[in-house]
Design a protein around this motif. Sequence first.
Motif, PDB file in Angstrom:
ATOM      1  N   ILE A   7       0.837  -1.210   0.000  1.00  0.00           N
ATOM      2  CA  ILE A   7       0.000   0.000   0.000  1.00  0.00           C
ATOM      3  C   ILE A   7       0.869   1.255   0.000  1.00  0.00           C
ATOM      4  O   ILE A   7       0.642   2.177  -0.791  1.00  0.00           O
ATOM      5  N   ILE A   8       1.873   1.311   0.852  1.00  0.00           N
ATOM      6  CA  ILE A   8       2.726   2.500   0.906  1.00  0.00           C
ATOM      7  C   ILE A   8       3.542   2.620  -0.388  1.00  0.00           C
ATOM      8  O   ILE A   8       3.805   3.734  -0.859  1.00  0.00           O
ATOM      9  N   GLY A   9       3.882   1.488  -0.999  1.00  0.00           N
ATOM     10  CA  GLY A   9       4.569   1.515  -2.300  1.00  0.00           C
ATOM     11  C   GLY A   9       3.668   2.085  -3.381  1.00  0.00           C
ATOM     12  O   GLY A   9       4.105   2.890  -4.219  1.00  0.00           O
ATOM     13  N   GLY A  10       2.394   1.688  -3.388  1.00  0.00           N
ATOM     14  CA  GLY A  10       1.436   2.229  -4.353  1.00  0.00           C
ATOM     15  C   GLY A  10       1.191   3.711  -4.143  1.00  0.00           C
ATOM     16  O   GLY A  10       1.070   4.474  -5.105  1.00  0.00           O
ATOM     17  N   LEU A  11       1.151   4.126  -2.872  1.00  0.00           N
ATOM     18  CA  LEU A  11       1.000   5.559  -2.567  1.00  0.00           C
ATOM     19  C   LEU A  11       2.195   6.346  -3.091  1.00  0.00           C
ATOM     20  O   LEU A  11       2.033   7.373  -3.761  1.00  0.00           O
ATOM     21  N   ALA A  12       3.393   5.891  -2.755  1.00  0.00           N
ATOM     22  CA  ALA A  12       4.609   6.602  -3.177  1.00  0.00           C
ATOM     23  C   ALA A  12       4.696   6.676  -4.704  1.00  0.00           C
ATOM     24  O   ALA A  12       4.987   7.734  -5.268  1.00  0.00           O
ATOM     25  N   ALA A  13       4.423   5.559  -5.369  1.00  0.00           N
ATOM     26  CA  ALA A  13       4.524   5.528  -6.828  1.00  0.00           C
ATOM     27  C   ALA A  13       3.486   6.433  -7.483  1.00  0.00           C
ATOM     28  O   ALA A  13       3.806   7.183  -8.418  1.00  0.00           O
ATOM     29  N   SER A  14       2.243   6.386  -7.003  1.00  0.00           N
ATOM     30  CA  SER A  14       1.206   7.217  -7.620  1.00  0.00           C
ATOM     31  C   SER A  14       1.444   8.702  -7.346  1.00  0.00           C
ATOM     32  O   SER A  14       1.196   9.549  -8.210  1.00  0.00           O
ATOM     33  N   LEU A  15       1.958   9.028  -6.164  1.00  0.00           N
ATOM     34  CA  LEU A  15       2.273  10.431  -5.877  1.00  0.00           C
ATOM     35  C   LEU A  15       3.468  10.905  -6.698  1.00  0.00           C
ATOM     36  O   LEU A  15       3.515  12.066  -7.119  1.00  0.00           O
ATOM     37  N   ALA A  16       4.417  10.012  -6.950  1.00  0.00           N
ATOM     38  CA  ALA A  16       5.552  10.371  -7.811  1.00  0.00           C
ATOM     39  C   ALA A  16       5.059  10.663  -9.228  1.00  0.00           C
ATOM     40  O   ALA A  16       5.478  11.638  -9.857  1.00  0.00           O
ATOM     41  N   ILE A 134      13.398  -7.409   8.746  1.00  0.00           N
ATOM     42  CA  ILE A 134      13.850  -6.064   9.118  1.00  0.00           C
ATOM     43  C   ILE A 134      14.115  -5.233   7.865  1.00  0.00           C
ATOM     44  O   ILE A 134      13.815  -4.035   7.839  1.00  0.00           O
ATOM     45  N   VAL A 135      14.631  -5.859   6.825  1.00  0.00           N
ATOM     46  CA  VAL A 135      14.884  -5.151   5.567  1.00  0.00           C
ATOM     47  C   VAL A 135      13.565  -4.623   4.998  1.00  0.00           C
ATOM     48  O   VAL A 135      13.502  -3.491   4.517  1.00  0.00           O
ATOM     49  N   GLU A 136      12.504  -5.425   5.091  1.00  0.00           N
ATOM     50  CA  GLU A 136      11.211  -4.932   4.615  1.00  0.00           C
ATOM     51  C   GLU A 136      10.764  -3.728   5.439  1.00  0.00           C
ATOM     52  O   GLU A 136      10.194  -2.778   4.900  1.00  0.00           O
ATOM     53  N   SER A 137      11.030  -3.743   6.729  1.00  0.00           N
ATOM     54  CA  SER A 137      10.687  -2.593   7.578  1.00  0.00           C
ATOM     55  C   SER A 137      11.431  -1.343   7.128  1.00  0.00           C
ATOM     56  O   SER A 137      10.874  -0.243   7.141  1.00  0.00           O
ATOM     57  N   ILE A 138      12.666  -1.512   6.715  1.00  0.00           N
ATOM     58  CA  ILE A 138      13.453  -0.374   6.211  1.00  0.00           C
ATOM     59  C   ILE A 138      12.866   0.115   4.885  1.00  0.00           C
ATOM     60  O   ILE A 138      12.732   1.322   4.661  1.00  0.00           O
ATOM     61  N   PHE A 140       9.784  -0.163   3.967  1.00  0.00           N
ATOM     62  CA  PHE A 140       8.544   0.511   4.349  1.00  0.00           C
ATOM     63  C   PHE A 140       8.827   1.939   4.816  1.00  0.00           C
ATOM     64  O   PHE A 140       8.128   2.875   4.418  1.00  0.00           O
ATOM     65  N   ALA A 141       9.859   2.105   5.638  1.00  0.00           N
ATOM     66  CA  ALA A 141      10.203   3.436   6.154  1.00  0.00           C
ATOM     67  C   ALA A 141      10.625   4.371   5.021  1.00  0.00           C
ATOM     68  O   ALA A 141      10.208   5.533   4.976  1.00  0.00           O
ATOM     69  N   VAL A 142      11.432   3.867   4.103  1.00  0.00           N
ATOM     70  CA  VAL A 142      11.885   4.685   2.969  1.00  0.00           C
ATOM     71  C   VAL A 142      10.695   5.066   2.086  1.00  0.00           C
ATOM     72  O   VAL A 142      10.558   6.222   1.667  1.00  0.00           O
ATOM     73  N   LEU A 143       9.814   4.106   1.827  1.00  0.00           N
ATOM     74  CA  LEU A 143       8.626   4.407   1.019  1.00  0.00           C
ATOM     75  C   LEU A 143       7.714   5.404   1.734  1.00  0.00           C
ATOM     76  O   LEU A 143       7.084   6.250   1.086  1.00  0.00           O
TER      77      LEU A 143
END
Length: 159
Positions: A7-16, A134-138, A140-143
């Motif tokens: 979801i946060i990836g889709g948000l970041a991509a669509s806002l970009a 933990i890498v996925e958490s990172i 997520f934070a970057v996105l």
Amino acid sequence: MTGNTHIIGGLAASLAISQVTDYDPVLLVVGGVIGAILPDICHGGSKIGRTFPFLSKIINKIFGHRSFTHSLLFILLLAAMMNYFSWNKAIMMGISVGVASHLILDMATKNGVKLFFPLKVTVRLPITTRTGSIVESIVFAVLSLLTVYFGYGAFTNYF
């Protein structure tokens, strides 16, 4: 990747994308979130799979997980269907971008995706991680930071 990361990836991509198009950012975001969870309709435990359990079971039974709904063929058929039914262009773009972000994020997992379905070739990025790590958490934070960054640009121009 987990549903929240998609979801946060889709948000970041669509806002970009809203930064380089004239599409309504609200409609792009709605489409981006829908597209970001749509490929996991083939998994009964996913957010969308739990929402549409009957459809999820049918798709999983026919194709399995991370095959057809995680492929370029799926994106092309989805785009053709949306175009045929003349959906709103901003929502169509958002859905397409959201699905693409989903596929890229799943390519970053050890299981990868069947990007060229019906070929049984698994595609993954050179560096992968496990879902829920933990890498996925990172990631997520970057996105999340990218969502704020692109969201600020999209909505300061919007209002």
